[in-house]
Design an enzyme around this catalytic site. Structure first.
Site, PDB file in Angstrom:
ATOM      1  N   HIS A   1       1.001  -1.292  -0.017  1.00 31.85           N
ATOM      2  CA  HIS A   1      -0.088  -0.059  -0.163  1.00 31.85           C
ATOM      3  C   HIS A   1       0.784   1.129  -0.071  1.00 31.85           C
ATOM      4  O   HIS A   1       1.020   2.052   1.042  1.00 31.85           O
ATOM      5  CB  HIS A   1      -1.040   0.087   1.172  1.00 31.85           C
ATOM      6  CG  HIS A   1      -2.063  -0.904   1.250  1.00 31.85           C
ATOM      7  ND1 HIS A   1      -3.168  -0.653   2.047  1.00 31.85           N
ATOM      8  CD2 HIS A   1      -1.882  -2.139   0.761  1.00 31.85           C
ATOM      9  CE1 HIS A   1      -4.007  -1.858   1.874  1.00 31.85           C
ATOM     10  NE2 HIS A   1      -3.269  -2.842   1.039  1.00 31.85           N
ATOM     11  N   CYS A   2       1.486   1.576  -1.203  1.00 34.57           N
ATOM     12  CA  CYS A   2       2.489   2.625  -1.271  1.00 34.57           C
ATOM     13  C   CYS A   2       1.671   3.704  -2.046  1.00 34.57           C
ATOM     14  O   CYS A   2       1.140   3.461  -3.144  1.00 34.57           O
ATOM     15  CB  CYS A   2       3.648   2.124  -1.948  1.00 34.57           C
ATOM     16  SG  CYS A   2       4.522   3.555  -2.653  1.00 34.57           S
ATOM     17  N   LYS A   3       1.935   5.064  -1.528  1.00 32.24           N
ATOM     18  CA  LYS A   3       0.972   5.905  -2.142  1.00 32.24           C
ATOM     19  C   LYS A   3       1.620   6.476  -3.362  1.00 32.24           C
ATOM     20  O   LYS A   3       1.323   7.347  -4.373  1.00 32.24           O
ATOM     21  CB  LYS A   3       1.198   7.246  -1.411  1.00 32.24           C
ATOM     22  CG  LYS A   3      -0.014   7.217  -0.334  1.00 32.24           C
ATOM     23  CD  LYS A   3      -0.044   8.598   0.436  1.00 32.24           C
ATOM     24  CE  LYS A   3      -0.805   8.448   1.648  1.00 32.24           C
ATOM     25  NZ  LYS A   3      -2.379   8.045   1.708  1.00 32.24           N
ATOM     26  N   GLN A   4       2.728   6.064  -3.831  1.00 35.92           N
ATOM     27  CA  GLN A   4       3.857   6.381  -4.874  1.00 35.92           C
ATOM     28  C   GLN A   4       3.844   5.511  -6.209  1.00 35.92           C
ATOM     29  O   GLN A   4       3.694   4.218  -5.750  1.00 35.92           O
ATOM     30  CB  GLN A   4       5.323   6.761  -4.514  1.00 35.92           C
ATOM     31  CG  GLN A   4       5.499   7.631  -3.382  1.00 35.92           C
ATOM     32  CD  GLN A   4       6.864   7.602  -3.002  1.00 35.92           C
ATOM     33  OE1 GLN A   4       7.724   8.293  -3.578  1.00 35.92           O
ATOM     34  NE2 GLN A   4       7.413   7.032  -1.669  1.00 35.92           N
TER      35      GLN A   4
ATOM     36  N   HIS B   1      -1.900  -5.799  -2.631  1.00 37.97           N
ATOM     37  CA  HIS B   1      -2.963  -4.836  -3.244  1.00 37.97           C
ATOM     38  C   HIS B   1      -4.437  -5.578  -2.669  1.00 37.97           C
ATOM     39  O   HIS B   1      -4.673  -6.656  -2.750  1.00 37.97           O
ATOM     40  CB  HIS B   1      -3.064  -4.912  -4.827  1.00 37.97           C
ATOM     41  CG  HIS B   1      -4.094  -4.182  -5.382  1.00 37.97           C
ATOM     42  ND1 HIS B   1      -4.265  -2.635  -5.244  1.00 37.97           N
ATOM     43  CD2 HIS B   1      -5.267  -4.475  -6.040  1.00 37.97           C
ATOM     44  CE1 HIS B   1      -5.473  -2.475  -5.751  1.00 37.97           C
ATOM     45  NE2 HIS B   1      -6.027  -3.452  -6.349  1.00 37.97           N
TER      46      HIS B   1
ATOM     47  N   GLY C   1      -6.618  -0.134  -8.960  1.00 40.22           N
ATOM     48  CA  GLY C   1      -6.626   1.181  -8.360  1.00 40.22           C
ATOM     49  C   GLY C   1      -7.341   1.579  -7.110  1.00 40.22           C
ATOM     50  O   GLY C   1      -7.040   0.791  -6.194  1.00 40.22           O
ATOM     51  N   TRP C   2      -7.821   2.620  -7.305  1.00 40.82           N
ATOM     52  CA  TRP C   2      -8.358   3.377  -6.073  1.00 40.82           C
ATOM     53  C   TRP C   2      -9.198   2.637  -5.122  1.00 40.82           C
ATOM     54  O   TRP C   2     -10.453   2.193  -5.710  1.00 40.82           O
ATOM     55  CB  TRP C   2      -9.031   4.653  -6.257  1.00 40.82           C
ATOM     56  CG  TRP C   2      -8.543   5.803  -5.138  1.00 40.82           C
ATOM     57  CD1 TRP C   2      -9.292   6.351  -4.407  1.00 40.82           C
ATOM     58  CD2 TRP C   2      -7.399   6.410  -5.317  1.00 40.82           C
ATOM     59  NE1 TRP C   2      -8.375   7.290  -3.452  1.00 40.82           N
ATOM     60  CE2 TRP C   2      -7.254   7.212  -3.703  1.00 40.82           C
ATOM     61  CE3 TRP C   2      -5.924   6.131  -5.287  1.00 40.82           C
ATOM     62  CZ2 TRP C   2      -6.365   8.109  -3.290  1.00 40.82           C
ATOM     63  CZ3 TRP C   2      -4.937   6.828  -4.971  1.00 40.82           C
ATOM     64  CH2 TRP C   2      -5.135   7.844  -3.976  1.00 40.82           C
TER      65      TRP C   2
ATOM     66  N   PRO D   1     -10.273  -0.500  -3.876  1.00 43.21           N
ATOM     67  CA  PRO D   1     -11.271  -1.521  -4.828  1.00 43.21           C
ATOM     68  C   PRO D   1     -12.700  -1.644  -3.990  1.00 43.21           C
ATOM     69  O   PRO D   1     -13.663  -1.874  -4.581  1.00 43.21           O
ATOM     70  CB  PRO D   1     -10.209  -2.577  -4.480  1.00 43.21           C
ATOM     71  CG  PRO D   1      -8.925  -1.707  -4.529  1.00 43.21           C
ATOM     72  CD  PRO D   1      -9.118  -0.816  -3.722  1.00 43.21           C
TER      73      PRO D   1
ATOM     74  N   ASN E   1     -16.733  10.962   4.072  1.00 39.95           N
ATOM     75  CA  ASN E   1     -16.799  10.617   2.676  1.00 39.95           C
ATOM     76  C   ASN E   1     -17.980  11.326   1.926  1.00 39.95           C
ATOM     77  O   ASN E   1     -18.000  12.363   1.326  1.00 39.95           O
ATOM     78  CB  ASN E   1     -16.713   9.244   2.288  1.00 39.95           C
ATOM     79  CG  ASN E   1     -15.296   8.578   2.613  1.00 39.95           C
ATOM     80  OD1 ASN E   1     -14.462   9.191   2.385  1.00 39.95           O
ATOM     81  ND2 ASN E   1     -15.322   7.495   3.107  1.00 39.95           N
TER      82      ASN E   1
HETATM   83  O1  0FX Z   1      -3.317   1.723   3.103  1.00 38.02           O
HETATM   84  P1  0FX Z   1      -4.323   2.449   2.651  1.00 38.02           P
HETATM   85  O2  0FX Z   1      -5.380   1.291   2.017  1.00 38.02           O
HETATM   86  O3  0FX Z   1      -3.946   3.325   1.294  1.00 38.02           O
HETATM   87  C1  0FX Z   1      -2.623   3.146   0.580  1.00 38.02           C
HETATM   88  C2  0FX Z   1      -2.382   4.355  -0.100  1.00 38.02           C
HETATM   89  O4  0FX Z   1      -2.754   5.658   1.012  1.00 38.02           O
HETATM   90  C3  0FX Z   1      -3.379   4.823  -1.329  1.00 38.02           C
HETATM   91  O5  0FX Z   1      -2.829   5.785  -1.776  1.00 38.02           O
HETATM   92  C4  0FX Z   1      -2.941   3.507  -2.201  1.00 38.02           C
HETATM   93  N1  0FX Z   1      -3.973   3.601  -3.362  1.00 38.02           N
HETATM   94  C5  0FX Z   1      -3.481   2.148  -1.512  1.00 38.02           C
HETATM   95  C6  0FX Z   1      -3.255   0.862  -2.120  1.00 38.02           C
HETATM   96  O6  0FX Z   1      -2.501   2.107  -0.363  1.00 38.02           O
HETATM   97  O7  0FX Z   1      -4.847   3.398   3.545  1.00 38.02           O
HETATM   98  P2  0FX Z   1      -5.742   4.450   3.382  1.00 38.02           P
HETATM   99  O8  0FX Z   1      -6.288   5.079   4.702  1.00 38.02           O
HETATM  100  O9  0FX Z   1      -5.329   5.570   2.378  1.00 38.02           O
HETATM  101  O10 0FX Z   1      -7.159   3.980   2.755  1.00 38.02           O
HETATM  102  C7  0FX Z   1      -7.748   2.942   3.505  1.00 38.02           C
HETATM  103  C8  0FX Z   1      -9.137   2.797   3.016  1.00 38.02           C
HETATM  104  O11 0FX Z   1      -9.857   4.117   4.054  1.00 38.02           O
HETATM  105  C9  0FX Z   1      -9.716   2.968   1.713  1.00 38.02           C
HETATM  106  O12 0FX Z   1      -9.716   1.554   1.112  1.00 38.02           O
HETATM  107  C10 0FX Z   1     -10.993   3.577   1.766  1.00 38.02           C
HETATM  108  C11 0FX Z   1     -10.762   4.238   3.316  1.00 38.02           C
HETATM  109  N2  0FX Z   1     -10.752   5.661   3.041  1.00 38.02           N
HETATM  110  C12 0FX Z   1      -9.577   6.398   2.786  1.00 38.02           C
HETATM  111  C13 0FX Z   1      -9.348   7.785   2.482  1.00 38.02           C
HETATM  112  C14 0FX Z   1      -8.023   8.490   2.469  1.00 38.02           C
HETATM  113  C15 0FX Z   1     -11.841   6.476   2.766  1.00 38.02           C
HETATM  114  O13 0FX Z   1     -13.102   6.044   3.123  1.00 38.02           O
HETATM  115  N3  0FX Z   1     -11.651   7.988   2.610  1.00 38.02           N
HETATM  116  C16 0FX Z   1     -10.514   8.466   2.578  1.00 38.02           C
HETATM  117  O14 0FX Z   1     -10.550   9.634   2.558  1.00 38.02           O
END
Ligand code: 0FX
Length: 243
Positions: free
Chosen positions: A74-77, A93, A102-103, A105, A221
């Site tokens: 889970h990398c942002k880059q 993933h 992608g975003w 899933p 959200n």
């Molecule tokens: O670890 P991760 O699932 O996300 C990371 C990266 O931040 C992201 O850029 C990349 N595409 C992903 C594979 O790995 O953590 P997260 O906290 O960014 O997101 C987790 C879940 O939280 C996401 O599936 C949906 C939810 N979420 C996240 C954010 C930022 C929301 O519902 N709203 C949001 O604004």
């Protein structure tokens, strides 16, 4: 002896860093460097991680890398094409490739019914696209929100790592090229979903699905505009199965 011994982990997810460390630390003869995105101050200042984390810019730093295997947890880059063509890069993933690549899933799986789950795959130049090493489906129940689905997916990611890490390190894993390209969602697709139009006509099923897909703990959200004050009102839902 392992085939890959000098490993870089790039992650913006503390839960996965801990889980990965627990799995790999007992393996002798493997050197692991843990990194996150430079803007991830939460991880860079965290005091509860079992390993030191330093910032890395994939774009600026990759040409200097001297690792033989790179994990993205889970990398942002984005990984530069030059890097993925030079070094074996593997992505863990939170989706069931090739569906909803992608975003976020699981958000899209709740809405479009495509399979949700976790995938470990080789990284190529396209988003969440390379050959699949392992994957597992999770079932999305009628009472799941994005958060509860995501929690199941993270458990699957750790299970898949536990089952496949040694084969990856020995370079003895098998891989499958997905039969189709599937579909990709971007951040802008998620952002579009968050704005609710009070005059949009939906079935109750569609409305509940939209709200539960956008319910994820404290994240703000889904929102609509208060017709009187023009203020933004955030909305999430609580779903509970009868006991
Ligand atoms: O670890 P991760 O699932 O996300 C990371 C990266 O931040 C992201 O850029 C990349 N595409 C992903 C594979 O790995 O953590 P997260 O906290 O960014 O997101 C987790 C879940 O939280 C996401 O599936 C949906 C939810 N979420 C996240 C954010 C930022 C929301 O519902 N709203 C949001 O604004």
């Amino acid at each position: 002896m392992y085939y890959y011994k000098n490993i870089l982990v790039v992650s913006d997810n503390g839960f996965l860093i801990k889980a990965f460390h627990d799995l790999i630390a007992p393996l002798q003869g493997v050197q692991v460097t843990y990194t996150c995105s430079p803007q991830n101050t939460a991880l860079l200042t965290a005091t509860n991680l079992p390993v030191p984390i330093r910032a890395i810019s994939m774009k600026a730093d990759w040409e200097q890398f001297n690792y033989d295997l790179i994990f993205s947890l889970h990398c942002k880059q984005l990984f530069p094409a030059g890097l993925v063509n030079k070094t074996k890069c593997i992505n863990v993933h939170p989706g069931f490739n090739p569906y909803n690549r992608g975003w976020f899933p699981q958000v899209f799986s709740i809405l479009n019914g495509h399979t949700a789950g976790a995938t470990i795959h080789e990284i190529d130049e396209q988003l969440d696209h390379g050959a699949i090493i392992a994957q597992r489906e999770i079932k999305i129940e009628a009472y799941d929100t994005s958060l509860t689905a995501y929690e199941k997916i993270q458990q699957c990611e750790v299970e898949l790592l536990r089952e496949n890490l040694r084969n990856i390190l020995f370079n003895t894993y098998t891989k499958t090229v997905p039969a189709q390209e599937g579909n990709v969602n971007l951040k802008k697709d998620f952002n579009k979903l968050t704005r609710l139009d009070l005059d949009e006509k939906l079935t109750m099923r569609e409305a509940i699905d939209r709200l539960r897909a956008l319910t994820h703990g404290e994240y703000k959200n889904a929102w609509f505009t208060d017709p009187t004050t023009q203020e933004r009102i955030y909305i999430s839902v609580n779903l509970e199965k009868q006991k």
